[in-house]
Design an enzyme around this catalytic site. Structure first.
Site, short mmCIF file in Angstrom:
data_model
loop_
_atom_site.label_atom_id
_atom_site.label_comp_id
_atom_site.label_asym_id
_atom_site.label_seq_id
_atom_site.Cartn_x
_atom_site.Cartn_y
_atom_site.Cartn_z
N CYS A 261 0.80 -1.24 0.00
CA CYS A 261 0.00 0.00 0.00
C CYS A 261 0.83 1.28 0.00
CB CYS A 261 -0.92 0.01 1.21
SG CYS A 261 -2.09 -1.34 1.19
N1 NAD Z 1 -2.87 -5.95 2.01
C1 NAD Z 1 -3.33 -4.89 2.65
O1 NAD Z 1 -3.02 -4.68 3.81
C2 NAD Z 1 -4.28 -3.91 1.95
C3 NAD Z 1 -4.90 -2.95 2.75
C4 NAD Z 1 -5.79 -2.05 2.16
C5 NAD Z 1 -6.02 -2.11 0.80
N2 NAD Z 1 -5.39 -3.03 0.01
C6 NAD Z 1 -5.73 -3.06 -1.41
O2 NAD Z 1 -6.57 -4.18 -1.66
C7 NAD Z 1 -6.30 -4.71 -2.95
C8 NAD Z 1 -5.92 -6.18 -2.85
O3 NAD Z 1 -4.74 -6.29 -2.07
P1 NAD Z 1 -4.24 -7.65 -1.42
O4 NAD Z 1 -3.18 -7.29 -0.46
O5 NAD Z 1 -5.40 -8.46 -0.95
O6 NAD Z 1 -3.61 -8.36 -2.73
P2 NAD Z 1 -3.20 -9.89 -2.89
O7 NAD Z 1 -2.18 -9.93 -3.97
O8 NAD Z 1 -2.89 -10.50 -1.56
O9 NAD Z 1 -4.52 -10.60 -3.41
C9 NAD Z 1 -5.11 -10.34 -4.62
C10 NAD Z 1 -5.67 -11.65 -5.17
O10 NAD Z 1 -6.35 -11.36 -6.39
C11 NAD Z 1 -6.12 -12.42 -7.29
N3 NAD Z 1 -6.40 -11.96 -8.63
C12 NAD Z 1 -5.64 -11.23 -9.47
N4 NAD Z 1 -6.28 -11.00 -10.61
C13 NAD Z 1 -7.49 -11.57 -10.50
C14 NAD Z 1 -8.61 -11.67 -11.37
N5 NAD Z 1 -8.60 -11.10 -12.57
N6 NAD Z 1 -9.67 -12.35 -10.93
C15 NAD Z 1 -9.68 -12.94 -9.72
N7 NAD Z 1 -8.66 -12.87 -8.85
C16 NAD Z 1 -7.58 -12.20 -9.24
C17 NAD Z 1 -4.70 -12.82 -7.04
O11 NAD Z 1 -4.45 -14.15 -7.49
C18 NAD Z 1 -4.60 -12.69 -5.52
O12 NAD Z 1 -4.90 -13.89 -4.86
C19 NAD Z 1 -5.21 -3.83 -3.55
O13 NAD Z 1 -5.80 -2.81 -4.29
C20 NAD Z 1 -4.55 -3.23 -2.32
O14 NAD Z 1 -3.95 -1.99 -2.61
C21 NAD Z 1 -4.53 -3.95 0.58
#
Ligand code: NAD
Length: 421
Positions: A261
């Site tokens: 992030c």
């Molecule tokens: N990790 C955090 O602490 C956090 C906190 C707030 C916001 N975010 C935001 O949330 C979002 C997700 O982050 P995350 O940390 O969960 O990411 P992540 O990489 O852990 O998980 C994302 C998942 O989406 C899957 N994916 C990718 N393309 C896809 C598709 N077309 N269809 C279905 N699945 C698909 C991936 O395989 C993966 O498992 C991002 O925008 C991030 O900026 C993350």
């Protein structure tokens, strides 16, 4: 029982899915990564702070159905998108995962379904780009046939008090009805929702929260160097300053920014601001200071070795902590990876220790490090660099090894042979 599809079973989507299950919903957990779906179906967890038993129990009751099939969208009242929003190699927003998700789910979109994006992004993504893809693929209209909203995730990985249902959730809708319908879905699982007037406001709120952190972390990192040169300990200063009961909030220095992030999200706004002929100077400056921190740590490694009559080239160096923050197994964008690469480029022999990351997994930008294994913390090294202060680490014990320690986290009390970084 409501049926919800959550797309993206990562750090954000998986805990949210389990929360909806525990609130009594039937949840389809969709991901394109087959290995993740297989692990979930087998009741396994691939995220350290999520217990496998929660997954196994939800799967065995058939209340949580992990799948790679987007068809489940057709039987869902709510669809929540939690896919990655990284930067591309030119450090510009890459919303292709969001758009691909929109394309994949659009054919199955039903009248009355609520679609909510959670991925962090620039203002306008939900109303403009995501809406266009959904409308084109489904032949339906947002605000007329289906409901569209944005509600950013707020998570503090590694913080046991950060429980999904208790964290207030900002939410904006494409229309007032979209907002009301999205609130009705989220209220099943989340105690407090904070409605705002539009998706754009909700998108901007999330960016502001992360920009606030990035700028303040840069500020303490700069003060660390200035005070350090004056012989003043930044950690002591922060402890004293935080006794002020108003107008101050502590931020802590470190070896640089990490995680999915803070190093990334602020630049989503920088990019969008350019469209309006504007520059985001605070964001750029904070980025500059924070990304220069690994170089500062390396300059302290050079000091520590120099005091022993040694050079970086040929020295054995142990990086303690590979995860980007304490008590988590997430090493995405971790400054420790940069430290390893930069020290090796200068001829050092570098290894790492991290109980949360026993083997370096594959990553997009540092894939050549994949497969390396965590090594024990011993006196065999010329220098130890503390990069992450996991609770498992005993700073006093590490200090007894009697080798120079470069400490960027105040894990070890100040003393001889301890170099603050
Ligand atoms: N990790 C955090 O602490 C956090 C906190 C707030 C916001 N975010 C935001 O949330 C979002 C997700 O982050 P995350 O940390 O969960 O990411 P992540 O990489 O852990 O998980 C994302 C998942 O989406 C899957 N994916 C990718 N393309 C896809 C598709 N077309 N269809 C279905 N699945 C698909 C991936 O395989 C993966 O498992 C991002 O925008 C991030 O900026 C993350």
């Amino acid at each position: 029982m409501k049926t919800i599809s959550i797309i993206g079973m990562g750090y954000v989507g998986l805990p949210l899915a389990l929360r909806f299950v525990e609130a009594g919903c039937k949840v389809f957990g969709i991901d394109v990564d087959e290995s993740k779906i297989e692990q979930l179906l087998g009741g396994k967890s691939y995220i350290k702070h999520i217990e496998a038993s929660r997954i196994a129990e939800s799967v065995s009751k058939a209340q949580f159905i992990p799948t790679t099939d987007f068809k489940t969208v057709a039987e869902s009242e709510g669809v929540i998108i939690c896919v990655p929003t990284p930067l591309n190699k030119n450090r510009e927003p890459d919303i292709s995962y969001v758009l691909k998700t929109g394309e994949a789910m659009a054919p199955y979109l039903q009248n009355g379904t609520v679609v909510c994006l959670e991925s962090t992004t620039y203002p306008g993504t939900t109303d403009d780009e995501l809406r266009a893809v959904l409308e084109r693929g489904s032949g339906k209209k947002a605000g007329v046939n289906f409901h569209l909203a944005f509600s950013p995730e707020r998570e503090d990985p590694g913080n046991a008090d950060s429980v999904v249902e208790r964290i207030p959730k900002v939410i904006g809708g494409f229309t007032p009805t979209c907002l009301a319908k999205a609130i009705a879905i989220y209220s099943i699982a989340i105690q407090k929702l904070v409605p705002v007037s539009s998706c754009r406001v909700a998108e901007a709120t999330k960016l502001m929260e992360n920009i606030f952190r990035s700028v303040n972390i840069a500020l303490v990192n700069e003060l660390k160097i200035v005070y350090g040169r004056m012989g003043i300990d930044i950690w002591e200063v922060i402890e004293a300053a935080k006794t002020k009961p108003f107008g101050f909030m502590p931020f802590y220095p470190g070896p640089g920014l990490g995680g999915h992030c803070i190093p990334i999200d602020p630049f989503y706004l920088t990019w969008k601001a350019r469209e309006f002929g504007l520059h985001t100077r605070f964001i750029e400056l904070a980025g500059e200071i924070n990304t220069s921190m690994p170089d500062y740590v390396i300059s302290r490694v050079a000091d520590a070795l120099n005091d022993q009559g040694k050079a970086i080239r040929g020295s054995r160096i142990l990086i303690v902590g590979l995860a980007y923050k304490a008590n988590v197994d997430d090493m995405r964008e971790s400054p420790s990876l940069i430290l390893i690469e930069k020290l090796e480029a200068r001829g050092a022999k570098v290894e790492y220790n991290d109980p949360y990351v026993p083997i370096v997994p594959h990553t997009r930008e540092h894939d050549h490090l994949a497969g390396r294994k965590s090594q024990p913390i011993t006196a065999e090294y010329d220098c130890i660099v503390i990069a992450t202060a996991h609770q498992d680490y005993d700073g006093a014990k590490i200090a007894t090894l009697g080798i120079p320690i470069v400490d960027s986290r105040r894990l070890v009390s100040p003393g001889p042979n301890i170099y603050q970084a």
